[in-house]
Design a protein around this motif. Structure first.
Motif, PDB file in Angstrom:
ATOM      1  N   LEU A 124       0.829  -1.201   0.000  1.00 21.35           N
ATOM      2  CA  LEU A 124       0.000   0.000   0.000  1.00 21.35           C
ATOM      3  C   LEU A 124       0.864   1.252   0.000  1.00 21.35           C
ATOM      4  N   GLY A 125       1.882   1.287   0.832  1.00 22.61           N
ATOM      5  CA  GLY A 125       2.751   2.459   0.875  1.00 22.61           C
ATOM      6  C   GLY A 125       3.432   2.711  -0.457  1.00 22.61           C
ATOM      7  N   ARG A 126       3.915   1.644  -1.092  1.00 25.91           N
ATOM      8  CA  ARG A 126       4.563   1.803  -2.401  1.00 25.91           C
ATOM      9  C   ARG A 126       3.571   2.278  -3.457  1.00 25.91           C
ATOM     10  N   ARG A 127       2.335   1.807  -3.353  1.00 26.55           N
ATOM     11  CA  ARG A 127       1.322   2.241  -4.318  1.00 26.55           C
ATOM     12  C   ARG A 127       1.076   3.743  -4.210  1.00 26.55           C
ATOM     13  N   ILE A 128       1.023   4.254  -2.987  1.00 27.51           N
ATOM     14  CA  ILE A 128       0.838   5.693  -2.784  1.00 27.51           C
ATOM     15  C   ILE A 128       2.020   6.462  -3.359  1.00 27.51           C
ATOM     16  N   LEU A 129       3.224   5.982  -3.112  1.00 26.55           N
ATOM     17  CA  LEU A 129       4.410   6.661  -3.630  1.00 26.55           C
ATOM     18  C   LEU A 129       4.447   6.617  -5.155  1.00 26.55           C
ATOM     19  N   ARG A 130       4.214   5.441  -5.734  1.00 24.88           N
ATOM     20  CA  ARG A 130       4.292   5.295  -7.196  1.00 24.88           C
ATOM     21  C   ARG A 130       3.264   6.174  -7.895  1.00 24.88           C
ATOM     22  N   SER A 131       2.067   6.256  -7.346  1.00 27.48           N
ATOM     23  CA  SER A 131       1.008   7.031  -7.992  1.00 27.48           C
ATOM     24  C   SER A 131       1.301   8.526  -7.979  1.00 27.48           C
ATOM     25  N   ASN A 132       2.304   8.926  -7.218  1.00 25.73           N
ATOM     26  CA  ASN A 132       2.662  10.341  -7.141  1.00 25.73           C
ATOM     27  C   ASN A 132       4.102  10.596  -7.584  1.00 25.73           C
ATOM     28  N   PHE A 186      -5.675  11.263   0.465  1.00 30.22           N
ATOM     29  CA  PHE A 186      -5.975  10.896   1.849  1.00 30.22           C
ATOM     30  C   PHE A 186      -7.354  10.226   1.946  1.00 30.22           C
ATOM     31  N   VAL A 187      -8.371  10.892   1.416  1.00 29.56           N
ATOM     32  CA  VAL A 187      -9.740  10.375   1.510  1.00 29.56           C
ATOM     33  C   VAL A 187      -9.900   9.096   0.704  1.00 29.56           C
ATOM     34  N   ASP A 188      -9.375   9.072  -0.514  1.00 29.66           N
ATOM     35  CA  ASP A 188      -9.514   7.880  -1.361  1.00 29.66           C
ATOM     36  C   ASP A 188      -8.840   6.664  -0.726  1.00 29.66           C
ATOM     37  N   THR A 189      -7.663   6.870  -0.145  1.00 30.15           N
ATOM     38  CA  THR A 189      -6.938   5.753   0.469  1.00 30.15           C
ATOM     39  C   THR A 189      -7.670   5.244   1.699  1.00 30.15           C
ATOM     40  N   ALA A 190      -8.113   6.156   2.561  1.00 19.81           N
ATOM     41  CA  ALA A 190      -8.831   5.750   3.771  1.00 19.81           C
ATOM     42  C   ALA A 190     -10.134   5.030   3.427  1.00 19.81           C
ATOM     43  N   ALA A 191     -10.859   5.549   2.435  1.00 19.62           N
ATOM     44  CA  ALA A 191     -12.124   4.919   2.042  1.00 19.62           C
ATOM     45  C   ALA A 191     -11.888   3.530   1.460  1.00 19.62           C
ATOM     46  N   ALA A 192     -10.877   3.384   0.620  1.00 17.07           N
ATOM     47  CA  ALA A 192     -10.594   2.090   0.002  1.00 17.07           C
ATOM     48  C   ALA A 192     -10.170   1.051   1.029  1.00 17.07           C
ATOM     49  N   GLU A 193      -9.462   1.489   2.079  1.00 21.28           N
ATOM     50  CA  GLU A 193      -8.967   0.569   3.102  1.00 21.28           C
ATOM     51  C   GLU A 193      -9.953   0.381   4.253  1.00 21.28           C
ATOM     52  N   GLY A 194     -11.027   1.167   4.280  1.00 24.46           N
ATOM     53  CA  GLY A 194     -11.967   1.085   5.397  1.00 24.46           C
ATOM     54  C   GLY A 194     -11.367   1.601   6.694  1.00 24.46           C
ATOM     55  N   THR A 195     -10.485   2.588   6.586  1.00 25.44           N
ATOM     56  CA  THR A 195      -9.781   3.131   7.744  1.00 25.44           C
ATOM     57  C   THR A 195     -10.569   4.280   8.348  1.00 25.44           C
ATOM     58  N   ALA A 196     -10.818   4.229   9.647  1.00 21.88           N
ATOM     59  CA  ALA A 196     -11.397   5.370  10.348  1.00 21.88           C
ATOM     60  C   ALA A 196     -10.350   6.464  10.460  1.00 21.88           C
ATOM     61  N   VAL A 197     -10.802   7.725  10.464  1.00 24.20           N
ATOM     62  CA  VAL A 197      -9.876   8.863  10.483  1.00 24.20           C
ATOM     63  C   VAL A 197     -10.313   9.854  11.557  1.00 24.20           C
ATOM     64  N   LEU A 198      -9.343  10.317  12.324  1.00 21.29           N
ATOM     65  CA  LEU A 198      -9.529  11.449  13.227  1.00 21.29           C
ATOM     66  C   LEU A 198      -8.508  12.495  12.808  1.00 21.29           C
ATOM     67  N   LEU A 199      -8.991  13.569  12.192  1.00 15.13           N
ATOM     68  CA  LEU A 199      -8.124  14.578  11.592  1.00 15.13           C
ATOM     69  C   LEU A 199      -8.282  15.903  12.319  1.00 15.13           C
TER      70      LEU A 199
END
Length: 277
Positions: A124-132, A186-199
């Motif tokens: 997942l981390g590499r995917r975020i880096l590669r996409s940017n 940020f939002v797309d990654t959290a939504a795809a992973e089902g991650t709760a967020v406190l921002l």
């Protein structure tokens, strides 16, 4: 394990400053569901950072209860807190130096984030880096521009696929275009992973990208906003904070008539004032 990501009940935190007790939190009640994204807003000193530090297990509350996915934080031993941070939480703190090894490149930072997690992988981390465009970037993080550093920080905080991500002002040092790009990621990654967020943020434009906005003032939750509207929140002592727009014309200590005019409806009238609210 509980599907409630975060539960705070009557959370209080008091610290000492110049031989005086200062209440940073005054009875916080908050529930964040699994995969729900919440923004915490409020001026400096409202209690945002204190609440974030307690959720992360960095501070112990003075009173009240707090749990992350059903695990009591306030009662946990230090080794249990380490396990919670390892297995359940992702932290994206303010400033690149807080999140990252500045002398290492992005890939090395991912490896550092996943140390001691034998079942984790860097996909997942590499995917975020590669996409940017940062997947094969060998520059040390210190050589990256702020927007690139924040992308690396997001990749690092999400690398182990946490169930709750705590982010402190992730866009505060970015221009509008970079802010919006990071928020999309940020939002797309959290939504795809089902991650709760406190921002935590001061920026309502950032907060609106979350599903709920919680406004803190003087250590209490004063307002909550979502697609359903913006509402004042009744405190545990029965108090209701005035909207910010009314505070100057309705000063602290003013006398107010409170009348129930119908079931579920009250009228507030400033004593000596001309109008009603």
């Amino acid at each position: 394990m509980s599907t409630v990501a975060l539960r705070c009940e009557g959370l209080v935190h008091v610290y000492r400053e110049a031989d005086t007790d200062v209440a940073a939190l005054r009875g916080i009640d908050l529930v964040v569901q699994e995969a729900e994204r919440i923004a915490l807003l409020g001026p400096s000193g409202s209690g945002k950072s204190t609440l974030m530090a307690i959720v992360a297990g960095i501070l112990r509350p003075s009173a009240g209860r707090i749990s992350v996915f059903g695990v009591d934080i306030e009662r946990a031993r230090e080794r249990d807190l380490l396990r919670i941070r390892r297995d359940l939480l992702g932290l994206m703190l303010q400033g690149a130096a807080t999140n990252l090894l500045l002398h290492e490149d992005a890939e090395a930072n991912l490896a550092w984030a996943l140390r001691g997690k034998p079942r984790a992988d860097a996909t997942l981390g590499r995917r975020i880096l590669r996409s940017n465009g940062l997947g094969r970037d060998l520059r040390p993080v210190s050589a990256l521009i702020p927007s690139e550093q924040q992308i690396v920080a997001l990749a690092v905080s999400m690398a182990a696929r946490p169930r709750l991500l705590i982010a402190d002002e992730p866009t505060s040092q970015l221009d509008d275009a970079s802010r919006d790009h990071l928020l999309d990621l940020f939002v797309d990654t959290a939504a795809a992973e089902g991650t709760a967020v406190l921002l935590v943020t001061h920026d309502e434009d950032v907060a609106r990208r979350m599903q709920r906005m919680i406004h803190l003032r003087d250590g209490r939750i004063g307002e909550e906003a979502s697609d359903e509207g913006r509402f004042a929140v009744i405190g545990t002592d029965g108090s209701v904070q005035l909207p910010t727009a009314l505070r100057e014309s309705w000063p602290a200590g003013a006398l107010v008539d409170v009348d129930e005019v119908a079931a579920g409806e009250i009228r507030l009238r400033l004593r000596g004032g001309e109008g009603e609210r």
